[in-house]
Write a protein that holds these residues in place. Structure first.
Motif, PDB file in Angstrom:
ATOM      1  N   TYR A  26       0.851  -1.189   0.000  1.00 43.56           N
ATOM      2  CA  TYR A  26       0.000   0.000   0.000  1.00 43.56           C
ATOM      3  C   TYR A  26       0.889   1.242   0.000  1.00 43.56           C
ATOM      4  CZ  TYR A  26      -3.667   3.282   1.360  1.00 43.56           C
ATOM      5  OH  TYR A  26      -4.549   4.334   1.402  1.00 43.56           O
ATOM      6  N   PRO A  27       0.647   2.180  -0.922  1.00 44.40           N
ATOM      7  CA  PRO A  27       1.531   3.352  -1.006  1.00 44.40           C
ATOM      8  C   PRO A  27       1.350   4.282   0.187  1.00 44.40           C
ATOM      9  CG  PRO A  27      -0.341   3.588  -2.491  1.00 44.40           C
ATOM     10  CD  PRO A  27      -0.411   2.200  -1.938  1.00 44.40           C
ATOM     11  N   VAL A  28       2.451   4.641   0.812  1.00 43.70           N
ATOM     12  CA  VAL A  28       2.409   5.605   1.913  1.00 43.70           C
ATOM     13  C   VAL A  28       2.630   6.978   1.309  1.00 43.70           C
ATOM     14  CG1 VAL A  28       3.428   6.312   4.103  1.00 43.70           C
ATOM     15  CG2 VAL A  28       3.290   3.889   3.522  1.00 43.70           C
ATOM     16  N   ASN A  29       1.542   7.712   1.130  1.00 49.84           N
ATOM     17  CA  ASN A  29       1.610   9.001   0.448  1.00 49.84           C
ATOM     18  C   ASN A  29       1.178  10.095   1.406  1.00 49.84           C
ATOM     19  OD1 ASN A  29       1.482  11.209  -1.200  1.00 49.84           O
ATOM     20  ND2 ASN A  29       0.267  10.237  -2.802  1.00 49.84           N
ATOM     21  N   TYR A  30       2.141  10.928   1.836  1.00 51.55           N
ATOM     22  CA  TYR A  30       1.826  12.020   2.739  1.00 51.55           C
ATOM     23  C   TYR A  30       1.651  13.343   1.984  1.00 51.55           C
ATOM     24  CZ  TYR A  30       3.844   8.721   6.084  1.00 51.55           C
ATOM     25  OH  TYR A  30       4.133   7.614   6.834  1.00 51.55           O
ATOM     26  N   GLY A  31       1.710  13.299   0.670  1.00 49.67           N
ATOM     27  CA  GLY A  31       1.802  14.536  -0.092  1.00 49.67           C
ATOM     28  C   GLY A  31       0.501  15.202  -0.454  1.00 49.67           C
ATOM     29  N   LYS A  32      -0.644  14.564  -0.222  1.00 47.46           N
ATOM     30  CA  LYS A  32      -1.930  15.150  -0.605  1.00 47.46           C
ATOM     31  C   LYS A  32      -2.418  16.066   0.511  1.00 47.46           C
ATOM     32  CE  LYS A  32      -3.258  11.287  -3.570  1.00 47.46           C
ATOM     33  NZ  LYS A  32      -4.248  10.198  -3.814  1.00 47.46           N
ATOM     34  N   HIS A  33      -2.061  17.312   0.397  1.00 56.86           N
ATOM     35  CA  HIS A  33      -2.360  18.253   1.479  1.00 56.86           C
ATOM     36  C   HIS A  33      -3.740  18.862   1.299  1.00 56.86           C
ATOM     37  CE1 HIS A  33       1.694  17.938   2.999  1.00 56.86           C
ATOM     38  NE2 HIS A  33       2.158  18.165   1.789  1.00 56.86           N
ATOM     39  N   GLN A  34      -4.535  18.772   2.341  1.00 57.03           N
ATOM     40  CA  GLN A  34      -5.853  19.394   2.384  1.00 57.03           C
ATOM     41  C   GLN A  34      -5.926  20.178   3.693  1.00 57.03           C
ATOM     42  OE1 GLN A  34      -8.775  16.304   1.836  1.00 57.03           O
ATOM     43  NE2 GLN A  34      -8.217  15.993  -0.308  1.00 57.03           N
ATOM     44  N   PHE A  35      -5.797  21.485   3.566  1.00 56.74           N
ATOM     45  CA  PHE A  35      -5.632  22.341   4.735  1.00 56.74           C
ATOM     46  C   PHE A  35      -6.791  22.212   5.715  1.00 56.74           C
ATOM     47  CE2 PHE A  35      -5.581  26.845   6.521  1.00 56.74           C
ATOM     48  CZ  PHE A  35      -4.629  26.537   7.478  1.00 56.74           C
ATOM     49  N   GLU A  36      -8.008  22.118   5.224  1.00 60.72           N
ATOM     50  CA  GLU A  36      -9.159  22.012   6.118  1.00 60.72           C
ATOM     51  C   GLU A  36      -9.089  20.741   6.959  1.00 60.72           C
ATOM     52  OE1 GLU A  36     -11.504  24.300   6.770  1.00 60.72           O
ATOM     53  OE2 GLU A  36     -10.258  25.577   5.505  1.00 60.72           O
ATOM     54  N   GLU A  37      -8.666  19.649   6.364  1.00 59.75           N
ATOM     55  CA  GLU A  37      -8.498  18.407   7.118  1.00 59.75           C
ATOM     56  C   GLU A  37      -7.339  18.518   8.104  1.00 59.75           C
ATOM     57  OE1 GLU A  37      -8.184  14.884   4.836  1.00 59.75           O
ATOM     58  OE2 GLU A  37     -10.147  15.107   3.887  1.00 59.75           O
ATOM     59  N   GLU A  38      -6.255  19.138   7.669  1.00 56.47           N
ATOM     60  CA  GLU A  38      -5.082  19.272   8.532  1.00 56.47           C
ATOM     61  C   GLU A  38      -5.390  20.123   9.759  1.00 56.47           C
ATOM     62  OE1 GLU A  38      -2.034  18.918   4.722  1.00 56.47           O
ATOM     63  OE2 GLU A  38      -2.269  20.832   5.759  1.00 56.47           O
ATOM     64  N   LYS A  39      -6.202  21.181   9.575  1.00 52.39           N
ATOM     65  CA  LYS A  39      -6.587  22.025  10.708  1.00 52.39           C
ATOM     66  C   LYS A  39      -7.372  21.221  11.745  1.00 52.39           C
ATOM     67  CE  LYS A  39      -8.845  25.366   8.763  1.00 52.39           C
ATOM     68  NZ  LYS A  39      -9.564  26.650   8.579  1.00 52.39           N
TER      69      LYS A  39
END
Length: 424
Positions: A26-39
């Motif tokens: 399974y690919p470990v991908n941390y690069g899809k940034h979604q600011f609303e989710e991160e907040k």
């Protein structure tokens, strides 16, 4: 017969292979940034979010919205209108706090959690609350540590260790506080400075790969956000002054604090007082007369964190909170012993080059500074914010720390004399 067995067990076997394939590939991908989710992840403050590598790494690597890790314990859960997350959101600060803390989490928990985000600490900025209440005679609570510890932290530590004194101490403490930890044989090898065999390394690499993919997979499928942002952050934004002003904010903070501390004489939040103290308040009078934070294994565990910050070249603001002065007087907690513990903490910091310290330890009597017995709130948050802004306004690399592993010694943990007389 074989065909019948296959019809029964075949689907189970195939499902097992599919799960194994997912965990391995399974690919470990941390690069899809979604600011609303991160907040939302940044203020989730659950045990699961605390342990999650995926959420932390995703936010701390967002190139457009810098998040700063705020390490601590339960103080971050004291949401009011002046909470750091509220101020950062309301006034569009160029950073957002990412809160890493839980009740009972102390330095050993934070150290192992850091192993998941070492690249995100490298030459970055952090805030670290050092609560003197961690420095008890027994030190870290084993049940709390085990609750916040997971296998990904373990394999992160084991794959990065290099048999240094720091690694040996961390491994010994892990075995002390969690004797039944998984992969205990490998932890013992680190504690005893024994190299891993090729078989150990293969097994460790495979397990580490599975742990990271398992966490990424299930985090992607289920997420682990709660309603903290929508319940405690968003509703407070419109109530703050449009233009930032400490004077206006202090006036609002005092008004809010007065309303929320109206049912007791100790300046404690009404809800906290009713739910945690009211039923036993008479029994608590004078209950802390003999309590001291001067001698504790926590001083040694704290050194783990300082070593990590120095190794990662992280600029850190250390925050030392006070105790509610009225509560201190009511329970008999001695102010002189409290300050003795603070002096010991500060000596351990300053003698190694950690000079950015917001010391609020004598501010427990300031009006509306405290939320409850030991956690700041309202005007306390504003004082913290001023220190934070001064710290963030400075630029440049981390200082050249002068780490001294003498602070791992037992005689430092148990030292109770005048700090000026301590001889390293």
């Amino acid at each position: 017969m074989l065909k019948r067995l296959w019809l029964i067990l075949g689907p189970v076997f195939c499902a097992f292979l599919m799960v194994l394939a997912l965990l391995l590939f399974y690919p470990v991908n941390y690069g899809k940034h979604q600011f609303e989710e991160e907040k939302r992840a940044a203020v989730t403050l659950t045990a699961e979010s605390f342990k999650s590598r995926t959420q932390k790494v995703r936010a701390l690597t967002d190139p457009d919205h810098p998040f700063i890790p705020f390490f601590g314990s339960s103080e971050w859960l004291r949401f009011d209108s002046m909470h750091p997350a509220v101020l950062a959101e309301a006034y569009q600060r160029p950073y957002r706090p990412y809160f890493l803390g839980q009740r009972g989490a102390a330095s050993l928990t934070q150290y192992y959690g850091m192993q998941q985000i070492l690249p995100q600490l490298e030459q970055k900025t952090a805030v670290y609350v050092v609560s003197p209440q961690w420095f008890t005679k027994r030190g870290a609570d084993p049940s709390a540590f085990q609750q916040y510890f997971n296998s990904d932290q373990l394999t992160s530590f084991l794959t990065q260790q290099n048999y240094s004194q720091v690694d040996q101490y961390a491994a010994r403490r892990l075995l002390d506080i969690y004797p039944n930890v998984a992969m205990a044989d490998l932890v013992k090898k680190v504690a005893q400075k024994q190299p891993f065999s090729s078989l150990d390394q293969t097994y460790l690499g495979l397990t580490s790969r599975i742990n990271q993919r398992e966490e990424a997979l299930f985090n992607g499928l289920t997420g682990s956000y709660n309603e903290n942002y929508d319940r405690f952050i968003a509703p407070k934004l419109d109530k703050l002054p449009q233009s930032f002003s400490y004077d206006a904010l202090m006036e609002l903070a005092s008004k809010e604090a007065k309303k929320h501390t109206s049912n007791n004489h100790l300046g404690i939040d009404n809800h906290f007082y009713n739910s945690r103290l009211k039923a036993k308040i008479d029994k608590l009078k004078g209950a802390q007369r003999k309590l001291s934070y001067v001698q504790s294994p926590e001083y040694n565990d704290f050194q783990l964190v300082l070593n990590q910050f120095a190794s990662s070249k992280t600029r850190v603001l250390f925050v030392i909170p006070p105790v509610n002065e009225k509560w201190m007087a009511y329970t008999g907690l001695r102010a002189d012993l409290y300050q003795k513990a603070v002096a010991k903490i500060k000596y351990q910091l300053e003698s190694q080059g950690f000079h950015e310290i917001a010391d609020f330890s004598k501010d427990g009597g300031r009006e509306h500074f405290m939320h409850d017995t030991i956690h700041i709130g309202w005007n306390g948050w504003l004082a913290f914010d001023q220190e934070l802004q001064n710290f963030l306004a400075k630029s440049g690399p981390a200082p050249a720390y002068q780490i001294d592993n003498r602070f791992f010694a037992k005689d430092w943990a148990t030292y109770s004399g005048d700090i000026k007389d301590f001889k390293k």
